[in-house]
Design a protein around this motif. Structure first.
Motif, PDB file in Angstrom:
ATOM      1  N   GLN A  72     -40.029   6.864 -17.443  1.00 50.12           N
ATOM      2  CA  GLN A  72     -39.183   5.855 -16.788  1.00 50.12           C
ATOM      3  C   GLN A  72     -38.212   5.213 -17.776  1.00 50.12           C
ATOM      4  O   GLN A  72     -37.064   4.953 -17.455  1.00 50.12           O
ATOM      5  N   ASN A  73     -38.710   4.967 -18.995  1.00 51.85           N
ATOM      6  CA  ASN A  73     -37.887   4.302 -20.017  1.00 51.85           C
ATOM      7  C   ASN A  73     -37.113   5.294 -20.880  1.00 51.85           C
ATOM      8  O   ASN A  73     -36.527   4.892 -21.880  1.00 51.85           O
ATOM      9  N   LYS A  74     -37.166   6.585 -20.498  1.00 46.45           N
ATOM     10  CA  LYS A  74     -36.510   7.646 -21.282  1.00 46.45           C
ATOM     11  C   LYS A  74     -36.932   7.585 -22.755  1.00 46.45           C
ATOM     12  O   LYS A  74     -36.109   7.685 -23.679  1.00 46.45           O
ATOM     13  N   ALA A  75     -38.228   7.403 -22.963  1.00 54.44           N
ATOM     14  CA  ALA A  75     -38.763   7.281 -24.333  1.00 54.44           C
ATOM     15  C   ALA A  75     -39.648   8.476 -24.657  1.00 54.44           C
ATOM     16  O   ALA A  75     -40.209   9.119 -23.769  1.00 54.44           O
ATOM     17  N   VAL A  76     -39.782   8.748 -25.931  1.00 52.75           N
ATOM     18  CA  VAL A  76     -40.696   9.791 -26.406  1.00 52.75           C
ATOM     19  C   VAL A  76     -42.119   9.230 -26.396  1.00 52.75           C
ATOM     20  O   VAL A  76     -42.325   8.052 -26.711  1.00 52.75           O
ATOM     21  N   ASP A  96     -43.955  17.473 -21.592  1.00 55.75           N
ATOM     22  CA  ASP A  96     -42.556  17.776 -21.290  1.00 55.75           C
ATOM     23  C   ASP A  96     -41.749  17.574 -22.563  1.00 55.75           C
ATOM     24  O   ASP A  96     -42.324  17.319 -23.625  1.00 55.75           O
ATOM     25  N   GLU A  97     -40.448  17.666 -22.460  1.00 56.36           N
ATOM     26  CA  GLU A  97     -39.631  17.671 -23.691  1.00 56.36           C
ATOM     27  C   GLU A  97     -39.665  16.346 -24.446  1.00 56.36           C
ATOM     28  O   GLU A  97     -39.230  16.279 -25.600  1.00 56.36           O
ATOM     29  N   ASP A 137     -36.036  27.157 -42.722  1.00 57.02           N
ATOM     30  CA  ASP A 137     -36.859  26.584 -41.644  1.00 57.02           C
ATOM     31  C   ASP A 137     -37.608  25.345 -42.122  1.00 57.02           C
ATOM     32  O   ASP A 137     -37.727  24.355 -41.399  1.00 57.02           O
ATOM     33  N   ILE A 138     -38.127  25.392 -43.349  1.00 57.10           N
ATOM     34  CA  ILE A 138     -38.886  24.231 -43.862  1.00 57.10           C
ATOM     35  C   ILE A 138     -37.965  23.015 -43.970  1.00 57.10           C
ATOM     36  O   ILE A 138     -38.317  21.910 -43.545  1.00 57.10           O
ATOM     37  N   PHE A 139     -36.765  23.218 -44.518  1.00 58.52           N
ATOM     38  CA  PHE A 139     -35.862  22.066 -44.651  1.00 58.52           C
ATOM     39  C   PHE A 139     -35.397  21.576 -43.277  1.00 58.52           C
ATOM     40  O   PHE A 139     -35.232  20.361 -43.070  1.00 58.52           O
ATOM     41  N   ALA A 140     -35.233  22.505 -42.346  1.00 54.15           N
ATOM     42  CA  ALA A 140     -34.836  22.104 -40.983  1.00 54.15           C
ATOM     43  C   ALA A 140     -35.926  21.256 -40.315  1.00 54.15           C
ATOM     44  O   ALA A 140     -35.636  20.353 -39.527  1.00 54.15           O
ATOM     45  N   MET A 141     -37.194  21.537 -40.633  1.00 52.75           N
ATOM     46  CA  MET A 141     -38.281  20.731 -40.045  1.00 52.75           C
ATOM     47  C   MET A 141     -38.171  19.275 -40.487  1.00 52.75           C
ATOM     48  O   MET A 141     -38.391  18.356 -39.696  1.00 52.75           O
ATOM     49  N   ALA A 142     -37.833  19.066 -41.760  1.00 53.07           N
ATOM     50  CA  ALA A 142     -37.787  17.703 -42.315  1.00 53.07           C
ATOM     51  C   ALA A 142     -36.557  16.928 -41.856  1.00 53.07           C
ATOM     52  O   ALA A 142     -36.475  15.719 -42.097  1.00 53.07           O
ATOM     53  N   THR A 143     -35.632  17.596 -41.220  1.00 53.01           N
ATOM     54  CA  THR A 143     -34.371  16.951 -40.829  1.00 53.01           C
ATOM     55  C   THR A 143     -34.134  17.117 -39.322  1.00 53.01           C
ATOM     56  O   THR A 143     -34.457  16.242 -38.532  1.00 53.01           O
ATOM     57  N   ARG A 144     -33.641  18.306 -38.934  1.00 50.47           N
ATOM     58  CA  ARG A 144     -33.318  18.545 -37.520  1.00 50.47           C
ATOM     59  C   ARG A 144     -34.557  18.480 -36.634  1.00 50.47           C
ATOM     60  O   ARG A 144     -34.516  17.945 -35.517  1.00 50.47           O
ATOM     61  N   GLY A 145     -35.681  19.036 -37.133  1.00 49.43           N
ATOM     62  CA  GLY A 145     -36.909  19.035 -36.333  1.00 49.43           C
ATOM     63  C   GLY A 145     -37.340  17.608 -35.990  1.00 49.43           C
ATOM     64  O   GLY A 145     -37.725  17.314 -34.859  1.00 49.43           O
ATOM     65  N   GLY A 146     -37.256  16.720 -36.978  1.00 50.26           N
ATOM     66  CA  GLY A 146     -37.625  15.320 -36.747  1.00 50.26           C
ATOM     67  C   GLY A 146     -36.689  14.648 -35.764  1.00 50.26           C
ATOM     68  O   GLY A 146     -37.114  13.908 -34.879  1.00 50.26           O
ATOM     69  N   ALA A 147     -35.398  14.903 -35.923  1.00 50.52           N
ATOM     70  CA  ALA A 147     -34.417  14.282 -35.020  1.00 50.52           C
ATOM     71  C   ALA A 147     -34.619  14.771 -33.592  1.00 50.52           C
ATOM     72  O   ALA A 147     -34.571  13.981 -32.636  1.00 50.52           O
ATOM     73  N   GLU A 148     -34.885  16.073 -33.430  1.00 50.23           N
ATOM     74  CA  GLU A 148     -35.120  16.604 -32.071  1.00 50.23           C
ATOM     75  C   GLU A 148     -36.404  16.025 -31.484  1.00 50.23           C
ATOM     76  O   GLU A 148     -36.460  15.667 -30.302  1.00 50.23           O
ATOM     77  N   LEU A 186     -37.694  13.198 -31.931  1.00 50.45           N
ATOM     78  CA  LEU A 186     -37.537  11.788 -31.556  1.00 50.45           C
ATOM     79  C   LEU A 186     -36.333  11.570 -30.641  1.00 50.45           C
ATOM     80  O   LEU A 186     -35.937  10.429 -30.380  1.00 50.45           O
ATOM     81  N   ALA A 187     -35.773  12.670 -30.158  1.00 46.55           N
ATOM     82  CA  ALA A 187     -34.673  12.633 -29.178  1.00 46.55           C
ATOM     83  C   ALA A 187     -33.437  11.905 -29.707  1.00 46.55           C
ATOM     84  O   ALA A 187     -32.779  11.177 -28.972  1.00 46.55           O
ATOM     85  N   ILE A 188     -33.133  12.117 -30.996  1.00 44.14           N
ATOM     86  CA  ILE A 188     -31.930  11.504 -31.580  1.00 44.14           C
ATOM     87  C   ILE A 188     -31.089  12.567 -32.286  1.00 44.14           C
ATOM     88  O   ILE A 188     -30.369  12.269 -33.248  1.00 44.14           O
ATOM     89  N   ALA A 189     -31.188  13.800 -31.797  1.00 38.99           N
ATOM     90  CA  ALA A 189     -30.525  14.912 -32.496  1.00 38.99           C
ATOM     91  C   ALA A 189     -29.007  14.791 -32.504  1.00 38.99           C
ATOM     92  O   ALA A 189     -28.357  15.317 -33.401  1.00 38.99           O
ATOM     93  N   GLY A 190     -28.429  14.088 -31.552  1.00 35.14           N
ATOM     94  CA  GLY A 190     -26.972  13.933 -31.571  1.00 35.14           C
ATOM     95  C   GLY A 190     -26.501  12.943 -32.629  1.00 35.14           C
ATOM     96  O   GLY A 190     -25.315  12.849 -32.940  1.00 35.14           O
TER      97      GLY A 190
END
Ligand SMILES: [Zn+2]
Length: 414
Positions: free
Chosen positions: A199-203, A261-262, A347-358, A360-364
């Protein structure tokens, strides 16, 4: 002056959403990344830009710590020496030490703040903090990056359910909430937490499949976790109906009760069958790995390659000082580098950066050096004597804790 285009130049730019760029440039305008390119192209396109040279560094996105418990930072003595022989004995040791030293107070907040500041100094701009006191919420205004303070809910037994649901119902919509785990949280409470988060569009973060004991509880209705709940008076015999209906692991159960879900962030996920990994991938649920905590508690090694093969890019979390002697995302990358030779450094460096942002739903906003993301860039020193910096990704993921990047931030002056 920040209304000029600033071009930051370095021997390496690591955007994460594309391969590293040698002699790369990142252009910032106002408080956003405006362009990422090579020297010739960018300087030719913006001849009036201010160019800042950063010799001997790699420019990267900031790091994301997708799982920590700052309120446990004063319990670091738990992760010195050997872990207890069983996971539930570690829980008991944690509860006993917290009882002795206190769960709140100036010393608790001071220890938590020190850890949060260390995270920022190491280049972490976003922290997902889980707590059942208000320590995380109190620190939020003081953290120079983005501290997402989740209020943790738990309560397995039927008699606490009504109170917990009422408490949850009374929360302000802006309060972020998380679920502790399936062995500590009633099914109806889990479902209500999920429905409120949606409802709150939260993770919704939740600890998932951290130990084999958790899988044994879900698959067979017995074992260490059930004994632990029985001894503490929280076990409910009617949970065996869930076990009968489920016959699988934690992920099977979460899928069956509608939790995946996502916007669900499954933390640890050390024990998952191939079918369950497919369930996670199909639901879009996110995974956060905590290799340092898993190693200390000897709960096993997460099937990282199988996640990647299924199209899941995990996030990384340090967990707390109570289960990890070193809370550093650089150290978490180094552990993956050492323990999983089958993984690529990218892939390891992407986990520490992009993976975290995705996760927590803040990838943009962050996680990559991409046009439009926040002008928050790390300049990571490349010490030639430590690792061959010609392979910049290998350098970044193998260096370990103690990295002190400089920050390049571009906040528009008003
Ligand atoms: Zn945790």
């Amino acid at each position: 002056m920040n209304d000029f285009v600033h071009i930051h130049a370095a021997p390496w730019v690591v955007p994460v959403d594309q391969p590293p760029i040698a002699s790369g440039r990142v252009a910032l305008y106002q408080n956003r990344i405006f362009a990422v390119d090579t020297v010739v192209n960018l300087v030719a396109a913006y001849p009036d830009a201010v160019v800042v040279e950063h010799p001997q560094v790699a420019l990267t996105p900031p790091l994301v710590n997708a799982h920590i418990h700052l309120e446990l930072s004063h319990l670091g003595q738990l992760s010195q020496g050997d872990a207890p022989d069983q996971f539930t004995n570690w829980i008991l040791a944690l509860l006993a030490l917290r009882e002795k030293l206190g769960a709140t107070g100036v010393h608790v907040t001071a220890a938590a703040r020190k850890v949060a500041e260390q995270q920022y100094a190491e280049g972490v701009s976003v922290i997902a903090d889980i707590g059942n006191t208000s320590v995380g919420q109190e620190l939020t205004p003081y953290f120079a990056g983005n501290l997402l303070a989740y209020k943790e809910y738990l309560g397995f037994s039927n008699d606490r359910l009504g109170d917990n649901l009422a408490r949850l119902d009374a929360e302000l919509p802006v309060t972020l909430c998380s679920a502790h785990a399936i062995y500590s949280t009633h099914k109806n409470l889990l479902q209500q937490l999920k429905s409120r988060a949606n409802q709150n569009k939260a993770v919704l973060p939740i600890h998932v499949a951290e130990t084999k004991a958790e899988i044994e509880m879900m698959d067979q209705g017995r074992g260490e976790m059930v004994d632990f709940l029985e001894q503490r008076g929280f076990w409910e015999k009617d949970f065996l109906k869930e076990v009968d209906a489920c016959k699988g692991g934690t992920i099977t159960y979460l899928s069956r009760i509608g939790l995946l879900d996502e916007h669900t962030l499954c933390v640890h996920v050390v024990h998952a069958s191939d079918d369950e990994i497919t369930m996670l991938a199909n639901s879009g649920a996110k995974v956060c790995l905590c290799p340092g905590s898993n190693r200390f508690l000897r709960v096993g090694k997460a099937p990282v390659k199988r996640y990647l093969d299924a199209g899941i890019l995990p996030a990384l979390g340090t967990d707390s000082l109570a289960s990890n002697p070193e809370v550093s995302i650089w150290r978490e990358m180094q552990l993956l580098f050492q323990d999983y030779p089958e993984l690529s450094n990218a892939d390891i460096f992407a986990m520490a950066t992009r993976g975290g942002a995705e996760a927590l739903a803040i990838a943009g906003q962050t996680g990559t050096l991409t046009v439009g993301t926040h002008a928050d860039v790390l300049a990571v020193p490349l010490h030639e004597d430590r690792v061959d910096s010609a392979d910049v990704l290998r350098y970044l993921v193998s260096t370990g804790s103690g990295v002190k990047p400089t920050r390049i931030q571009h906040t528009r002056s008003l």
